[in-house]
Scaffold this active site. Sequence first.
Site, PDB file in Angstrom:
ATOM      1  CB  VAL A 192       8.372   0.243   3.557  1.00 25.61           C
ATOM      2  CG1 VAL A 192       9.293  -0.483   2.593  1.00 25.61           C
ATOM      3  CG2 VAL A 192       8.921   0.157   4.977  1.00 25.61           C
ATOM      4  CB  CYS A 193       4.505   1.288  -0.036  1.00 22.63           C
ATOM      5  SG  CYS A 193       4.245  -0.418   0.503  1.00 22.63           S
ATOM      6  CG  ASP A 194       5.790   7.868   1.033  1.00 27.36           C
ATOM      7  OD1 ASP A 194       4.774   8.570   0.872  1.00 27.36           O
ATOM      8  OD2 ASP A 194       6.956   8.342   1.053  1.00 27.36           O
ATOM      9  CB  THR A 225       6.349   4.641  -4.871  1.00 29.36           C
ATOM     10  OG1 THR A 225       5.845   3.329  -4.576  1.00 29.36           O
ATOM     11  CG2 THR A 225       5.741   5.132  -6.178  1.00 29.36           C
ATOM     12  CB  SER A 270      -0.914   0.024   1.223  1.00 23.24           C
ATOM     13  OG  SER A 270      -1.608   1.254   1.284  1.00 23.24           O
TER      14      SER A 270
END
Length: 178
Positions: A65-67, A70, A60
């Site tokens: 971490v995903c932020d 990306t 998500s």
Amino acid sequence: MTTVRPNAFKIGDTFVTLIGDEVKVGDTAPSFTCVAPGWKKVRPLEESQGNVIILSAVPSLDTDVCDRETRRFNQEAAGLSDDIVIYTISTDSPMAQARWCGAAGIDKVNVVSDVVEAEFGEKYGLLIKERRYLRRAVFIVGRDGTLTYVNYLPSLGDEPDYDEVIAAAKAALNATTT
């Protein structure tokens, strides 16, 4: 029939079920359909055919971490050949993705959602049954549609080795242009 792999992955101290089989280097990259903002259906491999494609699977965009992942791939994309295309794929809704991308200034990475059919998650062995989101992984697809790099991260909190991914994408590009 889709393979179900119980106790295949751990989130914290709990084992979860993964749906689909893992892919490996040398396999033909499985084609899949996702949705983009506005719920438009997209087929990343077909739309980027002839390019080297980085597929970054994240649970998500609303997690730290995903932020970071990306945003980092968006920064890296600015210095890459136009023949390398990056997709970030999550099961966030297209509206949430569009909101996040606008706030984060994402303009080089294509962010698409696997929320509708979870086809990407199933075909790449990433769909976590109990949570209906994706395990973190990175794949590189060569110009010929073959997987040249596959990295299933051991934990949802682990980030990929960005330098390794970018080097592998450049190697895939050079391997197909020489």
